[in-house]
Design a protein around this motif. Structure first.
Motif: not given
Length: 489
Positions: A117, A128, A134, A142, A167, A171, A175
């Motif tokens: 990433h 991911l 997620l 995403a 996304l 996300v 993240l």
């Protein structure tokens, strides 16, 4: 405190005043005086308003163990900090993290940080998905990035706005937000993509898909690194004994090079003269210099510049800062069990008190060697717009941390020692339009011969960026002095 070392340079060298004794000011003083191995350019006086040098780089102790109470690592793939550390005698003390395997505490569990990433924007959907960060719905959203039409971003856009468009919100929330928060203690929906993640801005302007662009960028970077060396340089670096040793070593090198260092000496104002600048100091003292480097927070620079560059001062006055508290805890190692990894980040959306925890004794080999029976970890609380938590007393911040550590990592023991460090106004914020604001500030200041700015408020908040800005400031004032420009020009 007033610590003065007689200047050793030839009298013909110009006198430069450095205002601010954080790492930027120290780096500027070292470069000017030749304390970093370069050629001496000036006689230097460094003025620090507070009692100590180093700014947000500070060592201390908890339970008899040396620890960092501010920044604990520096980006190693940008060279300035490592170069300066080596120049001031810390080459043998440089040390990469023992482990860089971090987790994200989200959706009720510690989940591994997904690989592949760029500041939370994935280049590998399989990685991911495997991380569990997620939800299934978030993963499906995403994946739409690979088929959505291009998102027009212009010259700048908020990081959160762009990533959400490509996304989806998960996300951003789970993240990007915690990763950006670790750097800026800010909000992804305000932080400038251009200022904070310029590589991602280039991808946004060039590629339709963010995922494909990140994947290509990471692949190119990996190939470049492998072609240079079979053992790529670590991303981050620490110092045996703590990053707080860096400003101490730079200050010592400055003293040997003849720099006059004065702490507890705030500058009341700056006055332009025919020969340079004069600073007003406590007790009515006036200190003359041929040039000045301002290595101070934006609000202090605004006050000092107001009579000379009013538009730049107004812009500097609008720079916002975030505050945070660091809670450092020392446990008996036998009481905490086998904690894994370097620690974890906490997305604000999960509603926890802490925003991150570093398992310092796992992350830094020097801590493990120096205190093998102790496990040191630290938590951070607070970010931009949420500084009220800093007003809570130490006991409350410690208890909040312990509650979250118990829920996240199963730590039920109580520490045998602790310390709380508050950094009020510690991190400047880089909102959309920040690069343009900095350009306007620097353009007006450029019309003041023999004065330059440096520090975290301009081109990056990390240690290498601050040092790099100091070196640029030194180049600017040196060029002005060589050109023979005076304040009457």
């Amino acid at each position: 405190m007033n610590s003065t070392t007689p200047a050793a340079e030839a009298p013909s060298l110009p006198h430069v005043l450095v205002v601010g004794g954080g790492i930027a000011g120290l780096a500027a003083a070292a470069r000017l005086a030749g304390a970093d191995g370069s050629a001496a350019r000036a006689r230097v006086t460094l003025l620090e308003a507070g009692p100590t040098l180093g700014g947000k780089l500070r060592t201390g102790e908890v339970g008899g163990v040396a620890v960092d109470l501010g920044a604990e690592s520096m980006l190693a793939r940008r060279p300035e900090a490592v170069t300066l550390a080596r120049a001031v005698g810390l080459a043998d003390a440089l040390e990469p993290p023992t482990t860089a395997k971090a987790a994200i505490w989200t959706r009720g569990a510690l989940r591994p940080m997904p690989t592949g990433h760029l500041m939370g924007v994935p280049g590998d959907l399989d990685a991911l998905a495997a991380s569990g960060v997620l939800s299934p719905e978030g993963l499906a959203r995403a994946a739409e990035d690979e088929t959505l039409p291009r998102t027009e971003v212009g010259q700048d856009i908020a990081v959160g706005e762009y990533v959400a468009a490509r996304l989806g919100r998960e996300v951003v929330d789970r993240l990007v937000e915690p990763l950006l928060g670790g750097v800026y203690a800010g909000n992804a929906d305000r932080i400038s993509l251009s200022a904070a993640v310029p590589q991602l801005l280039a991808i946004a302007q060039r590629d339709r898909s963010a995922i494909e662009g990140v994947r290509a960028a990471l692949s190119a970077a990996a190939k470049a690194a492998s072609s240079k060396s079979a053992n790529p340089a670590p991303v981050f670096m620490g110092i045996d004994g703590g990053i707080g040793r860096l400003p101490v070593a730079v200050a010592e090198a400055c003293g040997k090079a003849g720099v006059t260092v004065r702490t507890d000496t705030p500058v009341g104002s700056l006055r332009r003269t025919a020969d340079g600048w004069t600073a007003s100091l406590p007790g009515g003292e006036a200190l003359a210099a041929d040039a000045v480097v301002l290595a101070v927070p934006a609000n202090v620079a605004a006050r000092l510049l107001a009579p000379h560059a009013p538009r730049a001062a107004a812009e500097l006055g609008e720079v916002e800062y975030a505050g945070m508290a660091l809670v450092t805890l020392a446990f008996r190692r036998s009481d905490v069990g086998a904690l894994q990894g370097s620690g974890f980040l906490v997305p604000p959306v999960d509603g926890r008190s802490i925003k991150a925890s570093t398992f310092s004794s796992n992350k830094w080999g020097w801590l493990d060697r120096s205190a093998p029976d102790t496990f040191v970890l630290r938590t951070s609380l607070g970010r931009h717009g949420e500084e009220a938590v800093l007003d809570h007393d130490d006991a409350d911040l410690i208890e909040r941390s312990l509650i979250d550590l118990r829920a996240a990592a199963g730590i039920t023991a109580r520490p045998y020692a602790h310390t709380v460090t508050r950094w009020r106004g510690g991190l400047p914020q880089y909102p959309v339009g920040h690069p343009e604001r900095v350009a306007r500030i620097e353009a007006e200041v450029a019309a003041l011969p023999g004065l330059a700015l440096c520090g975290a408020a301009y081109h990056g908040v990390g240690i290498p960026a601050c040092i790099g800005s100091a070196w640029r400031a030194v180049d600017l004032v040196t060029e002005a002095l060589r050109a023979g420009e005076t304040m009457s020009a």
